[in-house]
Write a protein that holds these residues in place. Structure first.
Motif, short mmCIF file in Angstrom:
data_model
loop_
_atom_site.label_atom_id
_atom_site.label_comp_id
_atom_site.label_asym_id
_atom_site.label_seq_id
_atom_site.Cartn_x
_atom_site.Cartn_y
_atom_site.Cartn_z
N SER A 54 0.85 -1.18 0.00
CA SER A 54 0.00 0.00 0.00
C SER A 54 0.89 1.24 0.00
O SER A 54 2.04 1.18 0.42
N VAL A 55 0.34 2.35 -0.51
CA VAL A 55 1.09 3.60 -0.56
C VAL A 55 0.17 4.75 -0.15
O VAL A 55 -1.05 4.60 -0.05
N SER A 56 0.79 5.90 0.07
CA SER A 56 0.06 7.13 0.28
C SER A 56 0.83 8.25 -0.39
O SER A 56 2.04 8.16 -0.59
N ARG A 57 0.12 9.33 -0.73
CA ARG A 57 0.79 10.49 -1.33
C ARG A 57 0.11 11.74 -0.77
O ARG A 57 -0.61 12.46 -1.44
N GLU A 58 0.39 12.00 0.50
CA GLU A 58 -0.20 13.15 1.18
C GLU A 58 0.55 14.44 0.89
O GLU A 58 0.01 15.53 1.02
N LYS A 59 1.82 14.30 0.53
CA LYS A 59 2.65 15.45 0.18
C LYS A 59 3.37 15.17 -1.13
O LYS A 59 3.69 14.03 -1.44
N LYS A 60 3.66 16.22 -1.86
CA LYS A 60 4.33 16.05 -3.15
C LYS A 60 5.70 15.41 -2.97
O LYS A 60 6.17 14.65 -3.81
N GLU A 61 6.35 15.73 -1.85
CA GLU A 61 7.72 15.28 -1.64
C GLU A 61 7.84 13.84 -1.17
O GLU A 61 8.91 13.26 -1.19
N SER A 62 6.74 13.26 -0.69
CA SER A 62 6.83 11.99 0.02
C SER A 62 5.93 10.92 -0.59
O SER A 62 4.76 11.19 -0.90
N PHE A 63 6.45 9.70 -0.70
CA PHE A 63 5.68 8.60 -1.29
C PHE A 63 6.06 7.31 -0.56
O PHE A 63 6.75 6.45 -1.09
N PRO A 64 5.61 7.13 0.68
CA PRO A 64 6.00 5.94 1.45
C PRO A 64 5.29 4.68 0.96
O PRO A 64 4.13 4.74 0.52
N LEU A 65 5.99 3.58 1.06
CA LEU A 65 5.48 2.27 0.66
C LEU A 65 5.38 1.37 1.89
O LEU A 65 6.36 1.21 2.61
N THR A 66 4.21 0.80 2.12
CA THR A 66 4.02 -0.16 3.21
C THR A 66 3.96 -1.57 2.64
O THR A 66 3.15 -1.85 1.74
N VAL A 67 4.83 -2.41 3.14
CA VAL A 67 4.82 -3.83 2.79
C VAL A 67 4.02 -4.54 3.87
O VAL A 67 4.42 -4.56 5.04
N THR A 68 2.89 -5.07 3.50
CA THR A 68 2.00 -5.66 4.51
C THR A 68 2.30 -7.16 4.67
O THR A 68 3.02 -7.76 3.87
#
Lengths: 113, 110
Positions: free
Chosen positions: B65-79
């Motif tokens: 899963s991912v999120s893109r709450e800010k232009k600078e950040s794109f964290p990836l969650t490995v579930t």
């Protein structure tokens, strides 16, 4: 469905000779192609690219050739140097998919002194 | 000095745990991507994002899963749903066919 294929897992050449790395693609929508060099545990480093409106692009020792009818591109390195030893990936993209790249499997190039 | 920062460089996770990989860029690029590298398979696209609060599944999104709450950040969650999470993960960003990659995170499940 592998849309970008590098059928040679490895290539070994002598220092000073030419290295030719090949790449085939199946998606006719691809309009921009890139070659990357990668070392283990590091991110890819951009080498050279070519647009589908061209059939050749040259940058120093690196030349990329594109044959659209055959859906084939190749990277020529002349002369090859030991420091060129790395994994080489070709990648392709089209203008309609947010610029996402589709990569080939990579070719391990070893240049012997 | 602009670029992409991925952290940590090495990450160990126990089976059944979720883990989040960080990716930050200061290039002002709109598009960001997550790729996974396995031996002999090249780089495969997990997720990508064109703009803030929007993202699309790539070729192998299951268990991620991912999120893109800010232009600078794109964290990836490995579930924990990802069956084979051990791999090398690369984040990238782009603008007008100019792509920049991070230095990667090696995730190992123990």
């Amino acid at each position: 469905d592998q849309q970008v294929k590098q059928n040679s897992p490895s290539l070994s050449v002598q220092e000073g000779r030419i290295s030719i790395l090949n790449c085939d693609y199946t998606n006719s929508m691809f309009d921009y192609f890139l070659w990357y060099k990668k070392y283990p545990a590091e991110g890819p480093t951009f080498l050279i690219s070519i647009s589908s409106i061209k059939d050749k692009n040259e940058d120093g020792r690196f030349t990329v050739f594109l044959n659209k009818s055959a859906k084939h591109l190749s990277l020529h390195i002349v002369p090859s140097q030991p420091g060129d030893s790395a994994v080489y990936f070709c990648a392709a993209t089209d203008g309609t998919s947010y610029g996402k790249l589709t990569f080939g499997q990579g070719t391990i190039l070893t240049v012997h002194p | 000095d602009g670029g992409i920062t991925q952290s940590p460089k090495y990450l160990f996770r126990k089976e059944g745990q979720n883990v989040t990989l960080s990716c930050e860029q200061n290039l002002n690029h709109d598009a960001m991507y997550w790729y996974r590298q396995d031996p002999g398979q090249g780089l495969r696209l997990i997720y990508y994002s064109q703009i803030v609060n929007d993202f699309q599944k790539g070729d192998i999104a299951e268990g991620y899963s991912v999120s893109r709450e800010k232009k600078e950040s794109f964290p990836l969650t490995v579930t924990s749903a990802q069956k084979n999470p051990t791999a090398f993960y690369l984040c990238a960003s782009s603008h007008n066919y100019g792509y920049t990659f991070g230095s990667g995170t090696r995730l190992t499940v123990v």
